[in-house]
Each structure stands twice: as C-alpha cells, then as structure tokens.
Enzyme design. Sequence first.
Site, PDB file in Angstrom:
ATOM      1  N   HIS A 121      36.806  41.886  44.836  1.00 42.88           N
ATOM      2  CA  HIS A 121      38.023  42.616  44.452  1.00 42.88           C
ATOM      3  C   HIS A 121      37.759  44.109  44.288  1.00 42.88           C
ATOM      4  O   HIS A 121      38.687  44.913  44.327  1.00 42.88           O
ATOM      5  CB  HIS A 121      38.583  42.041  43.143  1.00 42.88           C
ATOM      6  CG  HIS A 121      39.144  40.657  43.324  1.00 42.88           C
ATOM      7  ND1 HIS A 121      40.481  40.398  43.326  1.00 42.88           N
ATOM      8  CD2 HIS A 121      38.526  39.465  43.557  1.00 42.88           C
ATOM      9  CE1 HIS A 121      40.682  39.099  43.536  1.00 42.88           C
ATOM     10  NE2 HIS A 121      39.506  38.521  43.678  1.00 42.88           N
ATOM     11  N   ASP A 128      38.912  52.463  43.670  1.00 42.58           N
ATOM     12  CA  ASP A 128      39.486  51.171  43.273  1.00 42.58           C
ATOM     13  C   ASP A 128      39.487  50.234  44.468  1.00 42.58           C
ATOM     14  O   ASP A 128      39.734  50.683  45.596  1.00 42.58           O
ATOM     15  CB  ASP A 128      40.934  51.363  42.784  1.00 42.58           C
ATOM     16  CG  ASP A 128      41.278  50.440  41.624  1.00 42.58           C
ATOM     17  OD1 ASP A 128      40.660  49.369  41.519  1.00 42.58           O
ATOM     18  OD2 ASP A 128      42.167  50.794  40.828  1.00 42.58           O
TER      19      ASP A 128
HETATM   20  O1  F6P Z   1      39.138  43.388  39.513  1.00 44.05           O
HETATM   21  C1  F6P Z   1      38.105  43.788  38.726  1.00 44.05           C
HETATM   22  C2  F6P Z   1      37.971  43.029  37.414  1.00 44.05           C
HETATM   23  O2  F6P Z   1      36.672  43.061  36.958  1.00 44.05           O
HETATM   24  C3  F6P Z   1      38.322  41.579  37.501  1.00 44.05           C
HETATM   25  O3  F6P Z   1      37.244  40.820  37.880  1.00 44.05           O
HETATM   26  C4  F6P Z   1      38.789  41.299  36.113  1.00 44.05           C
HETATM   27  O4  F6P Z   1      39.727  40.290  36.064  1.00 44.05           O
HETATM   28  C5  F6P Z   1      39.392  42.600  35.653  1.00 44.05           C
HETATM   29  O5  F6P Z   1      38.754  43.590  36.398  1.00 44.05           O
HETATM   30  C6  F6P Z   1      39.313  42.770  34.147  1.00 44.05           C
HETATM   31  O6  F6P Z   1      38.010  43.017  33.731  1.00 44.05           O
HETATM   32  P1  F6P Z   1      37.289  42.138  32.638  1.00 44.05           P
HETATM   33  O7  F6P Z   1      37.332  40.720  33.111  1.00 44.05           O
HETATM   34  O8  F6P Z   1      35.906  42.672  32.532  1.00 44.05           O
HETATM   35  O9  F6P Z   1      38.085  42.315  31.384  1.00 44.05           O
END
Ligand code: F6P
Length: 485
Positions: free
Chosen positions: A181, A389
């Site tokens: 992602h 991003d």
């Molecule tokens: O898309 C990047 C990401 O790390 C996802 O994997 C995740 O759902 C989101 O950002 C939120 O981050 P975290 O899970 O570290 O709170």
Amino acid sequence: MTRLPPPASFLALSTARPATPPAARERRLVVVSNRVAMADPGGKAAGGLAVGILAALKRSGGIWFGWSGAVTPAPPAAADVVHGDDITFATLALARRDYEQYYNGFANRVLWPLFHYRPGLIDYKREDFAGYLRVNRQFAQHLAPLLSPDDIIWVHDYHLMPLADELRRLGIEQPIGFFLHTPFPVTEILRVLPSHAALMRAMCAYDLVGFQTENDVWGFRDYLLRCAGGRAEGIDGISAFGRQLRAAVFPIGIDVDAIALQAAQSVDSRQMRRLQESLRQRRLIIGVDRLDYSKGLLQRFRAFERLIEMFPERRGHVTLMQIAPPTRSEVPEYSQIRRSLETAAGHINGRFAEFDWMPVRYLNKSFNHRTLCGFLRAAGVGLVTPLRDGMNLVAKEYVAAQDPTDPGVLVLSCFAGAARELGDALIVNPYDIDGVAEAIQEALMMPREERVERWQAMMAVMRRNDIAAWRDSFTAALADAAAGR
Ligand code: F6P
C-alpha cells in the site's frame, strides 16, 4: 499546476484486464494484514488499507487474519476466531517485545521512513529485524491450520513482506499474493537497508506482487534485475533467487457510490449543521490525514499561511480545518511531528486570528466515516499534499463526496499515487509552498463549470477503477500467476 493524463500503461491496465476467471472466483479469499478493521471499533482511525480491504472482503466474503491490536506480556497460544456474516476474523495479540521490535521498530522506524524516501529518519537495529521475521513466522504458524487447499491468500503491506516465505517453509502451496500500500523506493534508497537482500529474497516466495503505481514496480524490478541477478520473463514476470513471480500495478480504488451516498446523507446531520453555523459563510478548506510526517502537514500549514499573506482579501473569509488523528504515538518521530504541528497551528492563529475568526482549526481526533464524508462534501477545497504516499484514498474520497452540481476542487500532491489517476485535480509539488498557496487560491476562484468538468473526469476514472475492480483484477492475476507456476 498541470493536468496529468493517466499514464498509458495504466489505461491499458484499467481497460484490458480480463474479467475474473472462475478459478479466482471459486476460491475462498484469505486476507492477511497487520491491522484488521474489526480490531478498530468504528473504524475511526483506520488507514486506507483497512477501509479498502473491508470494502473488498464485504463483497466476496472470506477470512481476514491479522493483529488484534492487543499487546500482551507473552506470545498468544492461539488466534481468536470470530465468525461474522460474510467475513471470519482471525486475530492474534502481540507480545510486548514483538510489538516493540516488529511494529514500532522494524516496520515503523525502518521500512516506513525508507519507503517514504526519508532514510535520514531510519533507526535500524538487527534485533528489530529479527523480531520482524519472528512475528511473520508466528503469523504463518497460526494462519496455516486455518487454510484450505482451494484458498487464495492475499497479504497486505510492509509489515508482512516475508510472510509467504514463512508459509512456504510450512508447506503451503496455495497461490499467495502481496500488495504494497505504500510506495516502493528506488534501488539506491532500498540499498540503505542493511537487510535488503534477505527481504527481497523472501519477497520472491510470492506468486504475484502488486503495487500502486508504475514507479513502485520499476523500483522492485530494477532491484531484482540489477542487484539480485534476476531475469525478466515476459511483460511482468521475473525470476530471481530461484523463484518465479509477477510484479504489476493494481491501483487501489474506493466504493465510489457508498462514499457519495454517505456524504449526501450526512448533509442534514446535526454535526453538519453545527459545522455550517460555525463557519458563518466562510469557505472551508479541509485536510484529513493520519498524523504522520509523510503527509506534509507542516508544509501544508505554511502554504495556508502564505495564502493569507499573498492574498490578504482571504483574511477572515477562509478556514482551514485539518483533522489529524494521532497514530504510532510510541514512535519518537511521531511525537516530534505532533509538537511541530501544534507550534505551527498556534503560530498561524496567533499571527492572524481575529476575535471572531480563527484561521486554522487543528483537530487531533478522529470522526466516524459518515461524518468525515459530510465534512469533505462541505469543503470547497480538499488539500491532499503528502510528501510521498502510496495512493492516498482521502483524495479519492474527497472527490466522491462532492455535490455533483457544485463540487469542490482537489489540490493534490504529485507525490501521491492518486495523482497518476486524478490528473484533473490541481497537481502541486508540496515542497513549493508558494505554488501550493497559489493552487488553493486558484481552487477558491475556479468557476463552477470548470469544477464540474474536472470532477466528472475524475469520477469516471474512479468508477472504472473502484474497489471491486482492484480486488477482482488482483485475485484474477494471482490465480493466473499461480497457475503458471
Ligand atoms: O497504508 C499504510 C498503513 O500503514 C496501513 O498499513 C495501516 O492500516 C495504516 O497505514 C495505519 O497505520 P497503523 O496501522 O500503523 O496505525
């Protein structure tokens, strides 16, 4: 500010993909990701990944396996399994040491900054990499007994890059695909990672590796071909480290109609009335981001400040509402960016506020998705200006949430993956503070006819590449890649 046409290869990808073959449809989908939406009540602070996967799984059903969000003194004995209507959620707690080394350490203090082109922020420790591999092994050990022979396994994001390798060691032969992602960096940035070879070797255990943009695929292929003795096979095939895999672009989409409906329905809600009353006819500019240094929030605040410096007629007539729920607060760089943003917001308000006007509303909290969609619709300008991003689904949600007869204008960073598809936004370089200020001014001045024209063009692309198209094209390609193997 330029209008970017979608790249030719993307158009080919979005129009020429075959319909999902029965082989992929008949198989049960097993999704694995670090974050599971169920573990995040209300989905309030959920990032794009959780929102995207939930929408994809809701339509097809299947298993969603990942971290429960809990941190326990010792590793869990078993996964918790909860059967929902369409989705079975299987989650694991993380032991404190695993959470520190895998999540706070290697994933978020090494891979995250590196993949967002911030090598200066990485803090590499060998024991964190060992913890990262250990948690991937645990995930594999707890997932393997839940799998059936006809499953198709789809692993998500940078936390779980070695998972297929661990599953293969346990004898799992089913198709396994991976989707990143985040951005994938160019080779010279990846080589900063001391364990780059081990990580890339493990990635070759997947049948298919998917990315958000061509840039990301190029980085991945380039490394394997130039640094790992890999060989190109056909359009998207590679053989490296004794394995064959495919790497291609699958830009993630959203459920366009669901967002549009939520936004339209929230117009008469109590929160929306309160927002409109508080604005007193002022134009709303909105930003919605996790509080992350990759989102370019400091530069965005500076650009807003420049807007009211360069165009004094805007004073008293515009409000920037920045919603930034804190995440990863145990990682030091996140506390630092939080302090810097508090200072920046206070500085702008201290400098320009009047007794009846506050230029910046800075909110370190989250809202439910329906309310957020309403806020997006109420804003004449959506600011999505990350420094880097993977995709940025807020950009797509902002567009989908607009009133079709009077849409707002998206100001979008050229470093967001979404800029590849949304060339009808005002595309900016987030480092060019004056340029972003001018783009906001242009957005505020844009005639309705042009706004409608740009909005329609972006909606057409987003409808074609929605969340179902993303899921179907990835799973079909995965079944295909595994059949080739
Ligand atoms: O898309 C990047 C990401 O790390 C996802 O994997 C995740 O759902 C989101 O950002 C939120 O981050 P975290 O899970 O570290 O709170």
